[in-house]
Design a protein around this motif. Structure first.
Motif, short mmCIF file in Angstrom:
data_model
loop_
_atom_site.label_atom_id
_atom_site.label_comp_id
_atom_site.label_asym_id
_atom_site.label_seq_id
_atom_site.Cartn_x
_atom_site.Cartn_y
_atom_site.Cartn_z
N GLU A 58 0.85 -1.18 0.00
CA GLU A 58 0.00 0.00 0.00
C GLU A 58 0.89 1.23 0.00
O GLU A 58 2.09 1.14 0.30
CB GLU A 58 -0.91 0.00 1.23
N PRO A 59 0.34 2.39 -0.36
CA PRO A 59 1.19 3.59 -0.42
C PRO A 59 1.81 3.91 0.94
O PRO A 59 1.22 3.67 2.00
CB PRO A 59 0.22 4.69 -0.86
N LEU A 60 3.01 4.45 0.90
CA LEU A 60 3.71 4.91 2.10
C LEU A 60 3.85 6.42 2.00
O LEU A 60 4.36 6.95 1.01
CB LEU A 60 5.09 4.27 2.20
N ARG A 61 3.37 7.11 3.05
CA ARG A 61 3.44 8.57 3.09
C ARG A 61 4.29 8.98 4.30
O ARG A 61 3.98 8.60 5.43
CB ARG A 61 2.05 9.20 3.20
N ILE A 62 5.35 9.72 4.04
CA ILE A 62 6.17 10.27 5.12
C ILE A 62 5.79 11.75 5.23
O ILE A 62 6.21 12.57 4.41
CB ILE A 62 7.67 10.08 4.84
N ASP A 63 4.96 12.05 6.22
CA ASP A 63 4.36 13.38 6.34
C ASP A 63 5.15 14.22 7.34
O ASP A 63 5.07 14.02 8.55
CB ASP A 63 2.91 13.24 6.79
N THR A 64 5.94 15.15 6.80
CA THR A 64 6.65 16.11 7.64
C THR A 64 6.23 17.53 7.24
O THR A 64 7.03 18.45 7.21
CB THR A 64 8.17 15.94 7.53
N SER A 65 4.93 17.66 6.91
CA SER A 65 4.40 18.97 6.53
C SER A 65 4.25 19.89 7.72
O SER A 65 4.31 21.12 7.58
CB SER A 65 3.06 18.81 5.81
N SER A 66 4.06 19.32 8.92
CA SER A 66 3.85 20.15 10.11
C SER A 66 4.82 19.81 11.23
O SER A 66 4.67 20.30 12.35
CB SER A 66 2.41 20.00 10.60
#
Length: 201
Positions: free
Chosen positions: A174-182
């Motif tokens: 499944e997709p992997l999202r590394i969220d460092t937007s905040s």
């Protein structure tokens, strides 16, 4: 959407020293150009540092993206700087662990972005002794100019990993999202200067 995976770029990091230690402002050639070797090879770090009133300049490249997309609000007025004929966007600020960060030591990066790795695509990971999962975000030709995408599944035999660390390649279900937007990203390099982001949560 055009995938980023395999696209070439280079970075110039201008280092200053603040109250919390050294930090670097990062300028990146992507997507303004593909970091042509005839211009990149002529860049001189000492000259760039003097020209930009920096304590030091670091040349980081050539590199190649491994995520499939980056989600980031670039704003309408993005700062562009030119280094030796190469146009680059100002992309991030890195708090350096030292002026010469060691392999497998994390640095804090304020990049305000989400890195997306698509389902069905391979990822290349470091696993640390505390259970941390680090996903390769770019591969580098700084140490090995011949290192290519097809070499990445087999790097375990080439890396000098610290005790308790391991390297693996796997295909995402499944997709992997590394969220460092905040929040700030944690980023480290291996001894071939490939870069990895910590997967949080």
């Amino acid at each position: 959407m055009t995938t980023l995976r395999g696209k070439r770029y280079g970075e110039v990091l201008l280092v200053t020293v603040g109250p919390d230690g050294p930090q670097a402002t990062v300028y990146n050639t992507y997507p303004l150009n593909d970091c042509p070797d005839d211009l990149w090879s002529r860049l001189d770090a000492d000259t760039l540092a003097r020209q930009h009133d920096a304590v030091a300049a670091l040349l980081n490249g050539p590199r190649y993206w491994l995520m499939d997309a980056i989600e980031k609000d670039m704003g309408a007025d993005r700062e562009i700087a030119t280094f030796g004929g190469l146009d680059m966007y100002r992309q991030a600020v890195v708090t350096l662990s030292s002026m010469n960060p060691a392999p497998y030591v994390a640095n804090t990066v304020a990049r305000n972005a989400v890195f997306v790795f698509d389902a069905g695509q391979p990822v290349f990971e470091l696993l640390d002794p505390e259970g941390g999962q680090w996903v390769m975000q770019t591969w580098s030709q700084i140490v090995d100019p011949a290192l290519g995408y097809d070499d990445l599944p087999h790097l375990a035999d080439r890396l000098t990993l610290p005790d308790g660390w391991s390297y693996r390649a796997r295909t995402l279900a499944e997709p992997l999202r590394i969220d460092t937007s905040s929040q700030a990203a944690q980023v480290l390099q291996d001894d071939l200067t490939n870069s990895y982001s910590l997967v949080s949560g």
